[in-house]
Structures are given as C-alpha cells and as structure tokens.
Write a protein that holds these residues in place. Sequence first.
Motif, PDB file in Angstrom:
ATOM      1  N   TYR A   1      -4.973   1.573  -9.051  1.00  0.00           N
ATOM      2  CA  TYR A   1      -5.810   2.487  -8.276  1.00  0.00           C
ATOM      3  C   TYR A   1      -7.256   1.993  -8.295  1.00  0.00           C
ATOM      4  N   GLU A   2      -7.859   1.928  -7.144  1.00  0.00           N
ATOM      5  CA  GLU A   2      -9.228   1.398  -7.033  1.00  0.00           C
ATOM      6  C   GLU A   2     -10.255   2.511  -7.179  1.00  0.00           C
TER       7      GLU A   2
ATOM      8  N   GLY B   1      -0.676   4.349  -0.078  1.00  0.00           N
ATOM      9  CA  GLY B   1      -1.520   5.442   0.388  1.00  0.00           C
ATOM     10  C   GLY B   1      -2.566   5.891  -0.599  1.00  0.00           C
ATOM     11  N   TYR B   2      -2.204   5.979  -1.891  1.00  0.00           N
ATOM     12  CA  TYR B   2      -3.148   6.420  -2.913  1.00  0.00           C
ATOM     13  C   TYR B   2      -3.392   5.313  -3.946  1.00  0.00           C
ATOM     14  N   GLY B   3      -3.156   4.116  -3.562  1.00  0.00           N
ATOM     15  CA  GLY B   3      -3.308   2.980  -4.456  1.00  0.00           C
ATOM     16  C   GLY B   3      -2.375   1.867  -4.025  1.00  0.00           C
ATOM     17  N   GLN B   4      -2.087   0.963  -4.936  1.00  0.00           N
ATOM     18  CA  GLN B   4      -1.208  -0.157  -4.621  1.00  0.00           C
ATOM     19  C   GLN B   4      -0.081  -0.248  -5.643  1.00  0.00           C
TER      20      GLN B   4
ATOM     21  N   LYS C   1     -10.500  -1.387 -11.276  1.00  0.00           N
ATOM     22  CA  LYS C   1      -9.219  -0.982 -10.702  1.00  0.00           C
ATOM     23  C   LYS C   1      -8.195  -0.811 -11.824  1.00  0.00           C
TER      24      LYS C   1
ATOM     25  N   ASP D   1       0.843  -1.198   0.000  1.00  0.00           N
ATOM     26  CA  ASP D   1       0.000   0.000   0.000  1.00  0.00           C
ATOM     27  C   ASP D   1       0.875   1.243   0.000  1.00  0.00           C
TER      28      ASP D   1
ATOM     29  N   TYR E   1       1.322  -0.068 -10.942  1.00  0.00           N
ATOM     30  CA  TYR E   1       0.547   0.771 -10.023  1.00  0.00           C
ATOM     31  C   TYR E   1      -0.931   0.575 -10.316  1.00  0.00           C
TER      32      TYR E   1
END
Length: 246
Positions: free
Chosen positions: A141-142, A85-88, A148, A83, A139
Amino acid sequence: MIKSNYLRGLCVAVAMFFVAFGAQAQRFETSLYFNGVLPVRQFNDQVNLVDVFDNFTPINRTDIAKGASAGLGATGRFGMWFDVGYGQLLPYIEASFLWNATKTKYRDIYDDNTKNDSLRATPVAPNYFNVPLLLGLKYRYEITPIIKPFLELSIGYDAMFVSSNGYRHNENTTNMWYSYKPTGAMAWSVGAGTYFGDNVSLGVYFVNFGSQRIEYTKRSDRPDADNYTVEKRKLGELGLRIGFHF
C-alpha cells in the motif's frame, strides 16, 4: 517418492497461479534479497555437549539441528504486480538459500579438542543449510511515493541439508563420525516491512521449516557399532531482509 510428488504438485500450482493472474499483470518484478537469520523453535534448543578431552563425543542424533547460530542467506524472487484498487498485489515464487553454523560456544568445544593429542584428529562441527521454495502473495500500500508498507504470506517446501560432524580416526583413535539426511518438509513464511520507492525494501519475517525428519547414521571403526534411526525436529527462523527490486 513422497518428496518427488510434493515438488511436482508445487510446480503445477506455480504454473496455474501465474496463468490465473497473468492477464491482469501490471508489471513484472525480479528481486534479490540478503537475509540475516536467527534460529527459533528446536533450532535454538540447548545442546548437551560436554568438553572432556579424553572422551569427546560430537553432537549426535539427540542434539542434531539444535544449538544453531545466527546465519546468513540470499533469496531470489520473481512476481507480477497487479492493481486491486486499494493497493497492489504481487503473486510470486521465490527460492532461498540460508546457512546456519553451530553456536560459537559449541564450536569452541570442538576447537579445544583439536589440541587433544589423544584424538589425533580434527573434530568438525555440523553446519545447517535450508533451501525453501515458496509460492506467495504480497500486498503493498502506497502511503507516499517513497513509503510503501507491505505484508506477505507464502507456502511451499523446504529442502534441508546437514553436514557431517565428528572426527575420523587417525592411527589408533576411534572413528566417531555422524552423517545426516533430512527428508524435507512443508514450509511457510510470513513477513512485513516497507519499500523505499520502488527499488529497495526492508522487512522482517518468520519462516517455518516444518517438521523435518532427519535420518541419522553413526560410523565407527567397528562394523557392529554402525546404527541408523530417524530424528524429528520442528525448525524455524526469524529474519531481517534487505531487498533490491528490478
């Protein structure tokens, strides 16, 4: 020796890569992809192959690794999510196997010459196989639990293989057989797409196989007709990739 050192360096980089991120890993992911690929760059250049029954010349060093058709392949990947913070972010290593045949219009010329009694042999068109080993980052993002989107970038090494082509003599027909040995090259890939939930993804990507040096040998019935040289090719492919993640 250069190829061996390159692969050894890549293995060391892989080990350091995963050690650096391992402590922060949220979970592991093993993926299997099925790829449909289109050749680009010189891989898709025009081949100067003429259908002349009594003087059939197979694809030679001038045209090898050109005129490749759409192909298929499979990819295995292992990575670790963490993680940010703003995605994976997923550091990963992958190995792919990609296959391209010669384009149909050129294979048809080979097939036409199977009917030529003067050849008394069955011409065989070349096939191309690429096995890139890549280290990368993805990268994700959900937007919703289902949708995603992701972006990814990787770099590594591509081992290329080209099958022999031409025809071996039968009775009094001249042997015209071409063999090739690519030396491999640095490769890289970039892709984008989306996960549908956590277990299925769909993406498009470009893989650059680098500048391949292809060693070339022509064999005939006359010993003095054998020759050797090196051809350089800048090769790549566009792909559509369906992934399954576990």
